[in-house]
Structure formats: structure tokens, C-alpha cells
Design a protein around this motif. Structure first.
Motif, PDB file in Angstrom:
ATOM      1  N   ASP A 137       0.825  -1.200   0.000  1.00 36.15           N
ATOM      2  CA  ASP A 137       0.000   0.000   0.000  1.00 36.15           C
ATOM      3  C   ASP A 137       0.868   1.262   0.000  1.00 36.15           C
ATOM      4  O   ASP A 137       0.691   2.153  -0.844  1.00 36.15           O
ATOM      5  N   LEU A 138       1.800   1.346   0.911  1.00 33.93           N
ATOM      6  CA  LEU A 138       2.624   2.547   1.041  1.00 33.93           C
ATOM      7  C   LEU A 138       3.512   2.759  -0.175  1.00 33.93           C
ATOM      8  O   LEU A 138       3.580   3.866  -0.723  1.00 33.93           O
ATOM      9  N   TRP A 139       4.196   1.706  -0.630  1.00 31.88           N
ATOM     10  CA  TRP A 139       5.127   1.869  -1.746  1.00 31.88           C
ATOM     11  C   TRP A 139       4.395   2.325  -3.003  1.00 31.88           C
ATOM     12  O   TRP A 139       4.867   3.211  -3.723  1.00 31.88           O
ATOM     13  N   SER A 140       3.230   1.739  -3.264  1.00 29.59           N
ATOM     14  CA  SER A 140       2.507   2.130  -4.479  1.00 29.59           C
ATOM     15  C   SER A 140       2.071   3.598  -4.414  1.00 29.59           C
ATOM     16  O   SER A 140       2.092   4.296  -5.425  1.00 29.59           O
ATOM     17  N   ARG A 141       1.691   4.059  -3.241  1.00 27.83           N
ATOM     18  CA  ARG A 141       1.319   5.472  -3.096  1.00 27.83           C
ATOM     19  C   ARG A 141       2.551   6.370  -3.288  1.00 27.83           C
ATOM     20  O   ARG A 141       2.472   7.409  -3.943  1.00 27.83           O
ATOM     21  N   LEU A 142       3.655   5.966  -2.705  1.00 32.14           N
ATOM     22  CA  LEU A 142       4.866   6.780  -2.794  1.00 32.14           C
ATOM     23  C   LEU A 142       5.475   6.759  -4.195  1.00 32.14           C
ATOM     24  O   LEU A 142       6.088   7.749  -4.619  1.00 32.14           O
ATOM     25  N   ARG A 143       5.310   5.670  -4.900  1.00 31.34           N
ATOM     26  CA  ARG A 143       5.867   5.594  -6.255  1.00 31.34           C
ATOM     27  C   ARG A 143       5.347   6.747  -7.103  1.00 31.34           C
ATOM     28  O   ARG A 143       6.091   7.370  -7.855  1.00 31.34           O
ATOM     29  N   SER A 144       4.076   7.043  -6.963  1.00 29.01           N
ATOM     30  CA  SER A 144       3.464   8.110  -7.751  1.00 29.01           C
ATOM     31  C   SER A 144       4.102   9.464  -7.486  1.00 29.01           C
ATOM     32  O   SER A 144       4.168  10.307  -8.381  1.00 29.01           O
ATOM     33  N   SER A 165      11.676  -0.983  -5.547  1.00 31.36           N
ATOM     34  CA  SER A 165      11.760  -0.805  -6.991  1.00 31.36           C
ATOM     35  C   SER A 165      12.651  -1.887  -7.599  1.00 31.36           C
ATOM     36  O   SER A 165      12.292  -2.535  -8.583  1.00 31.36           O
ATOM     37  N   GLU A 166      13.810  -2.085  -6.971  1.00 32.14           N
ATOM     38  CA  GLU A 166      14.738  -3.100  -7.464  1.00 32.14           C
ATOM     39  C   GLU A 166      14.205  -4.518  -7.229  1.00 32.14           C
ATOM     40  O   GLU A 166      14.260  -5.362  -8.114  1.00 32.14           O
TER      41      GLU A 166
END
Length: 178
Positions: A137-144, A165-166
Motif C-alpha cells: 500500500d505505502l510503496w505504491s502510493r509513494l511511487r506516484s 523498486s529493485e
């Protein structure tokens, strides 16, 4: 929807050992942080998706217009935004206005990211104990947010973003940032 798919795959032995991803922790600090930045994130991210070069789904105008129609900006609620009486030209104007607010919104999001720095357990997981739904949840939000030029990711947030990401072979948007 996406989290439902992840949970289905993670609990179905057909796809590998079940429960490799821990359930969501229920951390209220993450939820409070997400709620706090929701308006700012939407205003910064959404206009950039349709402006950035490199998203194949937005190569044609129809794709860009569909995204704008289906992704409201604050203060509008989804039902009001998607109503046929709400002109598409007005939606587009609001997207342009949100993009123009970037100089005012950047200090806000950068301060919020500094707050997030202390909440992240380590580069490999946001919550102590290993990878969980919290991370997805957090990573997908931050990716944007990596689509926003001028965003300053503090060291631990940056390490967290780079790690996933890696690990997932899913690039961040830094090179497309506008």
C-alpha cells in the motif's frame, strides 16, 4: 481491488507458498499520514500522469481524457466529478490549475515526507517483522510521488523506495518527473 488480488494470490498455494506477505498491521500512524497528504498527493500526481511522456495508456487523447474523467481532484467527490453534467473542459481546467499549484504544494509534501521518514522501520519493510500489505500500500502510493519534480525523499524513504523498486523490478518515475 489490487489488494484483493494480492491477498488472493498470497493465500492460494497454486501461486507459491502461502502467506509470504504479512497482513496489514493496522498501523494508525500510516493511515493518519495518508489521510493528511491525500489532497496534496492527488493534486500533485494526477495531473502529471496525463502530462508525462512515457505512459503508453496516455499516448492517445482518449486515454488521457478517460483518466481525467475517472480521477477526481479535491474538493470534488467521485460521484459529482463523474456526473455527466460536469463538463470535461472544467475537469481539464482543474487539472491544469492543480499542476499550477505545484510551487505551493511542494513544501507541504516535502514536510510530510520528512514526517514519514521516522515511521518507516527500515528499507526492507515499513513495519517491523517483514514485508506486509503495509508495504504494498505505502510503496505504491509513494511511487506516484516520484513523478513530481522537486520532491525531496529523505534518505530512509529513498532507500525504501529504491529497495522495492529493485526487488520488484518496477521502476520509479524519477526520469519522467515534471
Amino acid at each position: 481491488e489490487s489488494l484483493d488480488i494480492i491477498q488472493y494470490v498470497d493465500t492460494n498455494p497454486k501461486y507459491g507458498p502461502p502467506r509470504m506477505i504479512r497482513p496489514a498491521s493496522g498501523r494508525t500512524d500510516f493511515k493518519a499520514w495518508q489521510k493528511k497528504v491525500q489532497t496534496t498527493m492527488r493534486k500533485l500526481q494526477r495531473p502529471r500522469y496525463v502530462k508525462a511522456v512515457g505512459f503508453p495508456e496516455f499516448a492517445q487523447k482518449d486515454g488521457r481524457m478517460a483518466f481525467i474523467k475517472n480521477h477526481q481532484l479535491p474538493p470534488y467527490e467521485k460521484a459529482e466529478w463523474k456526473d455527466a453534467a460536469f463538463p470535461q473542459a472544467k475537469r481539464e481546467e482543474l487539472y491544469d490549475a492543480a499542476l499550477a499549484e505545484t510551487p505551493q504544494l511542494l513544501p507541504e509534501i516535502n514536510a510530510a515526507l520528512r514526517e514519514l521518514e521516522d515511521m518507516i522501520h527500515c528499507p526492507q519493510c515499513a513495519t517491523e517483522g517483514g514485508v506486509s500489505i503495509d508495504d504494498i500500500d505505502l510503496w505504491s502510493r509513494l511511487r506516484s510521488i516520484t513523478l513530481v519534480k522537486g520532491v525531496e525523499l529523505p534518505p530512509k524513504v529513498r532507500a525504501y523506495m529504491d529497495y522495492f523498486s529493485e526487488l520488484g523490478d518496477v521502476p520509479l518515475y524519477d526520469t519522467m518527473a515534471i
